[in-house]
Design a protein around this motif. Sequence first.
Motif, short mmCIF file in Angstrom:
data_model
loop_
_atom_site.label_atom_id
_atom_site.label_comp_id
_atom_site.label_asym_id
_atom_site.label_seq_id
_atom_site.Cartn_x
_atom_site.Cartn_y
_atom_site.Cartn_z
N ASP A 176 -2.16 9.88 2.66
CA ASP A 176 -3.35 10.22 1.89
C ASP A 176 -3.96 8.93 1.33
O ASP A 176 -3.52 7.82 1.68
CB ASP A 176 -3.02 11.21 0.77
CG ASP A 176 -1.93 10.69 -0.18
OD1 ASP A 176 -1.63 9.48 -0.15
OD2 ASP A 176 -1.40 11.50 -0.96
N ALA A 177 -4.96 9.08 0.48
CA ALA A 177 -5.64 7.89 -0.06
C ALA A 177 -4.68 7.02 -0.84
O ALA A 177 -4.76 5.79 -0.77
CB ALA A 177 -6.81 8.33 -0.95
N CYS A 178 -3.77 7.63 -1.59
CA CYS A 178 -2.81 6.84 -2.37
C CYS A 178 -1.89 6.04 -1.45
O CYS A 178 -1.57 4.88 -1.74
CB CYS A 178 -2.00 7.74 -3.27
SG CYS A 178 -2.94 8.46 -4.64
N THR A 179 -1.47 6.66 -0.36
CA THR A 179 -0.63 5.96 0.62
C THR A 179 -1.37 4.74 1.17
O THR A 179 -0.82 3.65 1.27
CB THR A 179 -0.25 6.88 1.79
OG1 THR A 179 0.37 8.06 1.28
CG2 THR A 179 0.70 6.19 2.75
N PHE A 180 -2.63 4.96 1.52
CA PHE A 180 -3.42 3.88 2.10
C PHE A 180 -3.62 2.75 1.10
O PHE A 180 -3.45 1.57 1.42
CB PHE A 180 -4.77 4.42 2.56
CG PHE A 180 -5.56 3.44 3.38
CD1 PHE A 180 -5.27 3.23 4.71
CD2 PHE A 180 -6.59 2.72 2.81
CE1 PHE A 180 -5.99 2.31 5.47
CE2 PHE A 180 -7.31 1.80 3.55
CZ PHE A 180 -7.01 1.60 4.89
N GLU A 181 -3.97 3.10 -0.14
CA GLU A 181 -4.22 2.08 -1.16
C GLU A 181 -2.96 1.27 -1.47
O GLU A 181 -3.05 0.08 -1.81
CB GLU A 181 -4.75 2.74 -2.44
CG GLU A 181 -6.18 3.23 -2.28
CD GLU A 181 -6.66 4.06 -3.46
OE1 GLU A 181 -5.85 4.32 -4.37
OE2 GLU A 181 -7.85 4.44 -3.45
N SER A 182 -1.80 1.88 -1.33
CA SER A 182 -0.55 1.17 -1.59
C SER A 182 -0.26 0.11 -0.54
O SER A 182 0.61 -0.74 -0.74
CB SER A 182 0.62 2.15 -1.67
OG SER A 182 0.94 2.67 -0.38
N CYS A 183 -0.99 0.15 0.56
CA CYS A 183 -0.80 -0.83 1.64
C CYS A 183 -1.91 -1.88 1.68
O CYS A 183 -1.88 -2.78 2.53
CB CYS A 183 -0.71 -0.11 2.99
SG CYS A 183 0.75 0.93 3.16
N LEU A 184 -2.89 -1.77 0.79
CA LEU A 184 -3.97 -2.76 0.72
C LEU A 184 -3.51 -4.01 -0.03
O LEU A 184 -2.53 -3.97 -0.78
CB LEU A 184 -5.19 -2.16 0.02
CG LEU A 184 -5.94 -1.06 0.78
CD1 LEU A 184 -6.98 -0.41 -0.13
CD2 LEU A 184 -6.61 -1.61 2.03
N ASP A 185 -4.23 -5.10 0.14
CA ASP A 185 -3.91 -6.35 -0.56
C ASP A 185 -3.98 -6.16 -2.07
O ASP A 185 -3.30 -6.88 -2.82
CB ASP A 185 -4.88 -7.46 -0.15
CG ASP A 185 -4.74 -7.86 1.31
OD1 ASP A 185 -3.83 -7.35 1.98
OD2 ASP A 185 -5.56 -8.69 1.76
N THR A 186 -4.81 -5.22 -2.53
CA THR A 186 -5.03 -5.02 -3.96
C THR A 186 -4.11 -3.97 -4.56
O THR A 186 -4.35 -3.49 -5.68
CB THR A 186 -6.49 -4.60 -4.22
OG1 THR A 186 -6.79 -3.46 -3.40
CG2 THR A 186 -7.46 -5.73 -3.88
#
Length: 258
Positions: A171-181
């Motif tokens: 989900d979006a949280c999973t994706f954001e946890s893999c971003l540089d930020t």
Amino acid sequence: MINYCEKWDLNPLLLPRHIGIIMDGNGRWAAKRHLPRIAGHRKGVERVQEITELSGNIGITALTLFAFSDENWRRPEDEVGGIMGLLRWYIRKEHKRIVDNNVQFRVIGDRRKLSMDIIELIEELEQDTEKNTGMHLSVALSYGAHGEILRAVKKIVDKVQEGNIFKDDIDACTFESCLDTQGLPPLDMFIRTSGEYRVSNFLLWQLAYAELFFDDVLWPDFDSEKFISLVRQFSLRERRFGMTSEQIAQKIVAHKHY
């Protein structure tokens, strides 16, 4: 102790938590003064120091500065070399100040393209500030949002293939946890100087609900007064996140009564 919000007449409850800045116009600033482009970059570093310190003083949680894009490697070799030299100088000079001011420092982007001595300087500063609890200062180096998103996708694919997560769990949280930020608050405010009206492959995922500000001032002339002026403008904007103005008003009333 100085109350900087009071000094600048700011409401701390209406400040952006996370500000991203494209620091544009160094070369044009130098050209207008018949100076080599590197002189503009040197002046720009002075503004970095000023705006970073001011952001921490007024209570900004996170500041992300676009210093060198993945596309900037295409610039003339002498300019790239000069910028890398300034980067070395900045990290060495500011290392102690950043540590002492309780700032958490990180570099985002594809650092594999940087020289080994610069990578070592970055890693040392990141390690020395990882337990700090103050403002997050992120510097985007050799960075492009397309590359960041692709890196995140590959990390998620690896997690699925390793059996750590299932495809339907993404989900979006999973994706954001893999971003540089990852770990930073959502981007609230985007600033670009120098009169250009584009986001130039900067924090594309994070920009989804950020308030956008484009200013004609070249980065070396972007001083504290200008920065505070834009922060004040941010505090006057109604951020609805898909809701109506009436719903926002009701939430504010409910929060006051809570």
